[in-house]
Design a protein around this motif. Structure first.
Motif, short mmCIF file in Angstrom:
data_model
loop_
_atom_site.label_atom_id
_atom_site.label_comp_id
_atom_site.label_asym_id
_atom_site.label_seq_id
_atom_site.Cartn_x
_atom_site.Cartn_y
_atom_site.Cartn_z
N THR A 136 13.07 10.98 8.06
CA THR A 136 11.72 10.19 7.97
C THR A 136 11.01 10.20 9.58
O THR A 136 11.81 10.54 10.58
CB THR A 136 11.84 8.70 7.40
OG1 THR A 136 12.54 8.07 8.24
CG2 THR A 136 12.48 8.83 6.05
N GLN A 137 9.94 9.61 9.76
CA GLN A 137 9.36 9.42 11.03
C GLN A 137 9.69 7.80 11.21
O GLN A 137 9.06 7.17 12.33
CB GLN A 137 7.87 9.59 11.10
CG GLN A 137 7.76 11.21 11.16
CD GLN A 137 8.71 11.78 12.26
OE1 GLN A 137 8.54 11.47 13.46
NE2 GLN A 137 9.35 12.69 11.92
N GLY B 245 0.81 -1.19 -0.04
CA GLY B 245 0.12 0.06 -0.09
C GLY B 245 0.91 1.20 -0.02
O GLY B 245 1.61 1.52 -1.09
N LYS B 246 0.89 2.17 1.29
CA LYS B 246 1.67 3.23 1.11
C LYS B 246 2.70 3.11 2.13
O LYS B 246 3.42 3.89 2.40
CB LYS B 246 0.64 4.53 1.48
CG LYS B 246 -0.18 4.61 0.32
CD LYS B 246 -0.93 6.16 0.59
CE LYS B 246 -1.88 6.49 -0.53
NZ LYS B 246 -2.80 7.58 -0.42
N ASP B 247 2.65 1.95 2.88
CA ASP B 247 3.84 1.75 3.79
C ASP B 247 5.18 1.32 3.21
O ASP B 247 5.10 0.25 2.41
CB ASP B 247 3.22 0.57 4.83
CG ASP B 247 2.35 1.49 6.16
OD1 ASP B 247 1.93 2.50 5.62
OD2 ASP B 247 1.82 0.87 6.76
N ILE B 248 5.98 1.74 3.64
CA ILE B 248 7.60 1.24 2.91
C ILE B 248 8.50 0.70 4.19
O ILE B 248 8.58 1.66 5.62
CB ILE B 248 8.18 2.72 2.30
CG1 ILE B 248 7.37 3.22 0.98
CG2 ILE B 248 9.68 2.33 2.10
CD1 ILE B 248 7.81 4.60 0.52
N GLY C 129 4.47 7.37 -0.65
CA GLY C 129 4.61 6.39 0.45
C GLY C 129 5.29 6.96 1.62
O GLY C 129 5.68 8.17 1.49
N THR C 130 5.15 6.21 2.87
CA THR C 130 5.65 6.77 4.02
C THR C 130 6.63 5.71 4.47
O THR C 130 6.14 4.45 4.66
CB THR C 130 4.66 6.98 5.06
OG1 THR C 130 3.76 7.78 4.69
CG2 THR C 130 5.19 7.61 6.30
N ILE D 127 18.98 5.52 -2.42
CA ILE D 127 17.74 4.97 -1.76
C ILE D 127 16.86 5.99 -1.79
O ILE D 127 15.50 5.79 -2.19
CB ILE D 127 17.97 4.38 -0.36
CG1 ILE D 127 19.11 3.23 -0.61
CG2 ILE D 127 16.83 3.67 0.10
CD1 ILE D 127 19.54 2.77 0.75
N PHE D 128 17.05 7.27 -1.08
CA PHE D 128 16.26 8.29 -0.88
C PHE D 128 15.52 8.63 -2.47
O PHE D 128 14.43 8.86 -2.38
CB PHE D 128 17.03 9.60 -0.24
CG PHE D 128 16.00 10.61 0.20
CD1 PHE D 128 15.57 10.25 1.57
CD2 PHE D 128 15.97 11.76 -0.60
CE1 PHE D 128 14.60 11.19 2.08
CE2 PHE D 128 14.96 12.63 -0.01
CZ PHE D 128 14.35 12.23 1.43
N PHE D 129 16.28 8.91 -3.25
CA PHE D 129 15.67 9.30 -4.73
C PHE D 129 14.95 8.20 -5.05
O PHE D 129 13.85 8.69 -5.91
CB PHE D 129 17.09 9.99 -5.65
CG PHE D 129 17.75 11.01 -5.39
CD1 PHE D 129 16.93 12.09 -5.06
CD2 PHE D 129 18.88 11.17 -5.08
CE1 PHE D 129 17.34 13.49 -4.70
CE2 PHE D 129 19.55 12.48 -4.70
CZ PHE D 129 18.76 13.52 -4.78
N GLU D 130 15.24 7.01 -5.08
CA GLU D 130 14.60 5.89 -5.75
C GLU D 130 13.25 5.70 -4.99
O GLU D 130 12.24 5.43 -5.67
CB GLU D 130 15.42 4.82 -5.52
CG GLU D 130 15.02 3.68 -6.58
CD GLU D 130 15.27 3.72 -8.05
OE1 GLU D 130 15.66 5.02 -8.30
OE2 GLU D 130 14.90 3.13 -8.72
N ILE D 131 13.21 6.04 -3.56
CA ILE D 131 11.71 5.70 -2.96
C ILE D 131 11.09 7.00 -3.49
O ILE D 131 9.86 6.70 -3.84
CB ILE D 131 11.95 6.08 -1.39
CG1 ILE D 131 12.72 5.09 -0.64
CG2 ILE D 131 10.85 6.40 -0.81
CD1 ILE D 131 13.17 5.18 0.69
N HIS D 132 11.54 8.35 -3.66
CA HIS D 132 10.63 9.43 -4.27
C HIS D 132 10.21 9.12 -5.71
O HIS D 132 9.17 9.57 -5.96
CB HIS D 132 11.32 10.58 -4.03
CG HIS D 132 11.42 10.93 -2.41
ND1 HIS D 132 10.11 12.04 -1.92
CD2 HIS D 132 12.21 10.70 -1.39
CE1 HIS D 132 10.38 11.92 -0.94
NE2 HIS D 132 11.61 11.36 -0.33
N ARG D 133 11.08 8.47 -6.53
CA ARG D 133 10.76 8.35 -8.02
C ARG D 133 9.89 7.34 -7.87
O ARG D 133 8.93 7.42 -8.72
CB ARG D 133 12.25 7.85 -8.76
CG ARG D 133 12.15 7.59 -10.12
CD ARG D 133 13.28 7.37 -10.82
NE ARG D 133 13.60 5.70 -10.46
CZ ARG D 133 13.28 4.65 -11.27
NH1 ARG D 133 12.48 5.13 -12.17
NH2 ARG D 133 13.67 3.43 -10.93
#
Ligand code: FE
Length: 256
Positions: free
Chosen positions: A90-91, A37-40, A65-66, A54-60
């Motif tokens: 992140t949290q 879903g939206k959880d990473i 997602g969170t 990793i940070f850029f790939e998550i945003h791409r």
């Protein structure tokens, strides 16, 4: 390159395998993103070298997602040295063996609030990710004293940390191992020195044989796909003498 290990409409598992320059002195390592879903969840995101990638790939790939969890197999630098950045950006909660929970704050500029670390007891635990759960599977002494692997029951992937790791600068990491016997030479010396003992390997093999695993994906090198290839790996590691099995008095002498 990001390698899609698994994908359905709600759940995916991505491996990042080339965030470290091939001529770097740092060892090649794989990082993992699991999304439901939206959880990473990130598995073993590594240190400063791999953070930006990793940070850029998550945003791409997953811009809405969170990041809920940073799952750490153990506390080595190639596993979790970027902890400070992830906690700031992140949290997410860090999920790590209780043996390392009071050591990892040394990676950070400030103390870590207690509610940002989920300590895994020796027997393991499950964390909820979206509609799924990820299981922390005991793998103590393979190689670290407090060591967990992460099993995703949706994809049936066992993210095995250093277990099954291989060292081959020329390997195409986007594809699984195809010839086990020729792959052994890329794993053997690493497992001889880093894994604790044959006794511990056999405990782990007995556990994994009872699980429903379709892929074993280590943190370094190529992955194993399909029951046949997984069994070849289990048969090999089950009989391997390693670690303390191979140590002799002659290894413990004061040098000249
Ligand atoms: Fe390690």
């Amino acid at each position: 390159m990001s390698v899609e290990l698994y994908r359905d409409k709600n759940h995916s598992c991505i491996m990042l395998e080339n965030l470290i320059d091939s001529d770097s002195s740092a060892i090649q390592s794989n990082q993992f993103i699991i999304v439901d879903g939206k959880d990473i969840a990130l598995i073993d995101p590594g240190g400063n070298i791999t953070y930006n990638g990793i940070f850029f790939e998550i945003h791409r790939l997953f811009s809405n997602g969170t990041v809920k969890y940073i799952l750490a197999s153990h506390a080595d630098p190639d596993i979790i040295a970027s902890l400070n950045k992830w906690l700031i950006q992140t949290q997410a909660k860090l999920v790590i063996s209780k043996l390392w929970a009071r050591f990892v704050p040394h990676f950070c500029n400030k103390d870590i609030p207690k509610n940002r670390i989920l300590q895994i007891p020796d027997q393991g635990l499950s964390v909820i990710l979206g509609d799924s759960k990820i299981k922390a599977i005991p793998a103590h002494f393979l190689h670290s004293e407090g060591n967990f692997q992460f099993y995703d029951p949706v994809s049936k992937i066992l993210f095995s940390g250093d277990m099954g790791a291989s060292m081959d600068d020329d390997a195409d990491l986007t594809h699984p191992v195809t010839d086990f016997s020729s792959h052994i030479k890329t794993m053997e010396s690493f497992h001889h020195r880093y894994m604790n003992s044959n006794k511990i390997c056999r405990f782990w093999v007995t556990m994994v044989r009872e699980m429903d695993v379709e892929m074993i994906v280590p943190q370094h090198g190529r992955y194993f796909k399909g029951k046949k290839m997984i069994n070849e790996f289990l048969d090999w590691i089950e009989q391997l003498e390693c670690g303390v099995d191979l140590m002799k008095q002659s290894h413990y002498r004061e040098p000249d």
